[in-house]
Design a protein around this motif. Structure first.
Motif, PDB file in Angstrom:
ATOM      1  N   LEU A  39     -11.602  -4.500  -1.429  1.00  0.00           N
ATOM      2  CA  LEU A  39     -11.983  -3.100  -1.602  1.00  0.00           C
ATOM      3  C   LEU A  39     -10.756  -2.214  -1.795  1.00  0.00           C
ATOM      4  CD1 LEU A  39     -14.792  -2.891   1.117  1.00  0.00           C
ATOM      5  CD2 LEU A  39     -15.108  -2.739  -1.359  1.00  0.00           C
ATOM      6  N   LEU A  40      -9.681  -2.499  -1.056  1.00  0.00           N
ATOM      7  CA  LEU A  40      -8.446  -1.737  -1.235  1.00  0.00           C
ATOM      8  C   LEU A  40      -7.834  -1.993  -2.613  1.00  0.00           C
ATOM      9  CD1 LEU A  40      -6.703  -2.153   2.263  1.00  0.00           C
ATOM     10  CD2 LEU A  40      -7.596  -0.035   1.286  1.00  0.00           C
ATOM     11  N   ALA A  41      -7.946  -3.228  -3.095  1.00  0.00           N
ATOM     12  CA  ALA A  41      -7.373  -3.567  -4.403  1.00  0.00           C
ATOM     13  C   ALA A  41      -8.070  -2.820  -5.532  1.00  0.00           C
ATOM     14  CB  ALA A  41      -7.465  -5.073  -4.633  1.00  0.00           C
ATOM     15  N   LEU A  51      -2.361  -6.915  -3.628  1.00  0.00           N
ATOM     16  CA  LEU A  51      -3.496  -6.961  -2.706  1.00  0.00           C
ATOM     17  C   LEU A  51      -4.426  -8.136  -3.018  1.00  0.00           C
ATOM     18  CD1 LEU A  51      -4.282  -3.150  -2.463  1.00  0.00           C
ATOM     19  CD2 LEU A  51      -3.433  -4.613  -0.626  1.00  0.00           C
ATOM     20  N   TRP A  52      -4.633  -8.417  -4.313  1.00  0.00           N
ATOM     21  CA  TRP A  52      -5.428  -9.597  -4.669  1.00  0.00           C
ATOM     22  C   TRP A  52      -4.724 -10.868  -4.209  1.00  0.00           C
ATOM     23  CZ3 TRP A  52     -10.306  -9.419  -5.579  1.00  0.00           C
ATOM     24  CH2 TRP A  52     -10.894  -8.330  -6.216  1.00  0.00           C
ATOM     25  N   GLY A  53      -3.379 -10.878  -4.282  1.00  0.00           N
ATOM     26  CA  GLY A  53      -2.639 -12.023  -3.768  1.00  0.00           C
ATOM     27  C   GLY A  53      -2.812 -12.180  -2.272  1.00  0.00           C
ATOM     28  N   GLY A  54      -2.799 -11.058  -1.544  1.00  0.00           N
ATOM     29  CA  GLY A  54      -3.057 -11.116  -0.109  1.00  0.00           C
ATOM     30  C   GLY A  54      -4.457 -11.602   0.191  1.00  0.00           C
ATOM     31  N   LEU A 106       0.793  -1.226   0.000  1.00  0.00           N
ATOM     32  CA  LEU A 106       0.000   0.000   0.000  1.00  0.00           C
ATOM     33  C   LEU A 106       0.832   1.288   0.000  1.00  0.00           C
ATOM     34  CD1 LEU A 106      -3.071  -0.940   2.223  1.00  0.00           C
ATOM     35  CD2 LEU A 106      -3.076  -0.322  -0.196  1.00  0.00           C
ATOM     36  N   PRO A 107       1.979   1.357   0.706  1.00  0.00           N
ATOM     37  CA  PRO A 107       2.776   2.586   0.616  1.00  0.00           C
ATOM     38  C   PRO A 107       3.170   2.951  -0.816  1.00  0.00           C
ATOM     39  CG  PRO A 107       3.524   1.283   2.469  1.00  0.00           C
ATOM     40  CD  PRO A 107       2.546   0.438   1.708  1.00  0.00           C
ATOM     41  N   PHE A 108       3.383   1.949  -1.684  1.00  0.00           N
ATOM     42  CA  PHE A 108       3.694   2.252  -3.075  1.00  0.00           C
ATOM     43  C   PHE A 108       2.506   2.922  -3.763  1.00  0.00           C
ATOM     44  CE2 PHE A 108       6.725  -1.119  -2.108  1.00  0.00           C
ATOM     45  CZ  PHE A 108       7.892  -0.604  -2.666  1.00  0.00           C
ATOM     46  N   LEU A 109       1.300   2.469  -3.420  1.00  0.00           N
ATOM     47  CA  LEU A 109       0.108   3.102  -3.986  1.00  0.00           C
ATOM     48  C   LEU A 109      -0.043   4.537  -3.466  1.00  0.00           C
ATOM     49  CD1 LEU A 109      -2.585   2.912  -5.597  1.00  0.00           C
ATOM     50  CD2 LEU A 109      -3.637   2.093  -3.478  1.00  0.00           C
TER      51      LEU A 109
END
Length: 470
Positions: A353-355, A441-444, A294-297
């Motif tokens: 939702l985050l993805a 994120l989908w992988g997570g 997420l920090p990269f996003l």
């Protein structure tokens, strides 16, 4: 809190009043260990400038602490049986507190890193011994609530660390980030001597070779992941991975043959324990993939500053603070795997939702979705930890605590490696593209779905077991 003070006929554990004092000690230890990562993270640029070292080198102030804490977990869990958990926990807290003085007075980076090594060992003693003491302090009917409060305490450290570190740096120099450990540590030590349950150690040979092998296996894996996430070098990565795997295999062989193993492998024949440990591994992979990607996003795609990026994470630990006590309370009354499955389901929805976020997402959209993830993770974590710690006999709780801490470290490291694999050569080639973070994120979410499925299977097994006993 009123429930933790309750007493029933036939209760085991400590008397109610001593129970609360002992809980305060363990919560203080957990808070100090977690704060010393999150406080220092935000101060690294300031510390690098004052110590006259490059930022890339200053990260060892964090890395060496985490490395020592990871490498020594199983060793200290076994030492708890050998010298007694009371002595070892108090010694770990004392080492942690006193080494803070050395960190605060360090005139150079090598000296600071040296004291951080010692501080990491103290943290390892507290983290590996603390969870096992809950089985001695609390009756089984309250174990879930105790685990929930512990998860809440860790979340307070995660959520409050950056803000507290920033506030201290606004009025004082970075050594005060370590000086603040002294009053908390001194108070907790005085309380620990009085409140923690005393127990004698057991006279048996200590598996020194097993301790070395476990440290090499865990330590080399953590170093490999850290280096890989900063820019993978194929030769170094392969060498460290080979070393870690070789040490792990040698460790398992050693534990099967030695009379007094560091980690009794027979504990994994208990299905509830093994399933809870595997679920925990998958859950921390999922959480780590979100925390790392997420920090990269936030920074590369959406253009937020590092501090603003850290603040966007705040709803996650705040949500865990809300979800963990409730999940722990319900786990004492209902099927823990069922409660954990519900929490993991909420986490999966939050990560999905985050993805779906893009470069134009509003701040409110980020915050509430992160909060959903935190509530789900907290609702999952306390019941699963209750099942992990409560599924073995009380005399094996030290080994269970060591496995719980090791699985958390391994899961977080493996999640970081998977994110580095996804982002390597993609994110930096297209810095304004949110797709690689979405893939991570989908992988997570997929790892979370596997954990949720395992929880469902455990729920069915739990019902069959209860039916047999009924």
């Amino acid at each position: 809190m009123k429930a933790l003070l309750s007493w029933r006929e036939g209760d085991d554990g400590l008397p109610p009043r001593q129970r609360i004092l002992a809980m305060a000690v363990l919560m203080s230890g957990s808070l100090m260990a977690v704060l010393n990562i999150n406080l220092i993270n935000i101060a690294l640029p300031t510390m690098a400038r004052d110590l006259g070292v490059p930022s890339s080198v200053s990260v060892w102030i964090i890395n060496v602490y985490q490395l020592m804490a990871a490498a020594a977990i199983l060793t200290f869990a076994a030492l708890g049986y050998r010298i007694g958990r009371y002595r070892l926990y108090i010694a770990g807290m004392a080492v942690f507190t006193l080494s803070s003085i050395g960190c605060a007075l360090a005139p150079s980076l090598p000296v600071l890193v040296g004291f951080r090594v010692i501080q990491g060992l103290g943290a390892a003693a507290m983290m590996s011994i603390g969870p096992s003491l809950y089985r001695v302090i609390f009756p089984s009917r309250l174990l879930g609530q105790a685990m929930g409060l512990t998860a809440m305490t860790v979340s307070i450290g995660v959520a409050g660390g950056p803000a507290l570190g920033g506030a201290i740096l606004a009025v004082a120099d970075w050594p005060w980030l370590f000086w603040i450990n002294l009053p908390m540590g001194a108070f907790a030590l005085c309380l620990a001597v009085r409140a923690l349950p005393f127990e004698q150690g057991r006279r048996f040979p200590f598996d020194v070779l097993g301790a070395v092998l476990s440290a090499v296996a865990l330590g080399s894996f953590v170093i490999m992941v850290d280096g890989f996430s900063r820019g993978p070098a194929a030769g170094q990565t392969l060498a460290l991975l080979s070393l870690s795997l070789a040490a792990a295999v040698a460790f398992v062989v050693r534990q099967r043959r030695v009379a007094h193993p560091l980690l009794p492998l027979t504990i994994f024949t208990e299905p509830r324990f093994s399933a809870a440990a595997l679920t925990s591994l998958l859950a921390f992979i999922a959480q780590s993939m979100a925390f790392i990607s997420l920090p990269f996003l936030f920074q590369n795609v959406q253009g937020y500053t590092p501090l603003a990026s850290a603040l966007l994470f705040t709803p996650w630990p705040l949500g865990t603070m809300l979800g963990a006590p409730l999940g722990g309370r319900l786990a004492d009354r209902c099927s823990p795997p069922l409660i954990a499955a519900c929490g993991m389901g909420v986490l999966i929805v939050g990560m999905m939702l985050l993805a779906l976020l893009d470069g134009e997402a509003a701040v409110f959209d980020i915050l509430w979705r992160s909060g959903v993830c935190g509530i789900g993770f907290g609702f999952y974590q306390a019941p699963n930890n209750r099942e992990l710690m409560g599924s073995l006999p009380r005399e094996r709780s030290g080994s269970a605590a060591g496995v719980m801490a090791s699985v958390r470290t391994f899961g977080q490291s493996l999640g970081a490696a998977l994110v580095a694999l996804v982002l390597s050569g993609i994110m930096f080639a297209e810095p304004a593209d949110a797709m690689p973070v979405g893939l991570a994120l989908w992988g997570g979410a997929l790892a979370g779905a596997m954990a949720c499925g395992l929880c469902v299977l455990r729920t069915l097994h739990y019902r069959r077991t209860q039916a047999v006993f009924d």
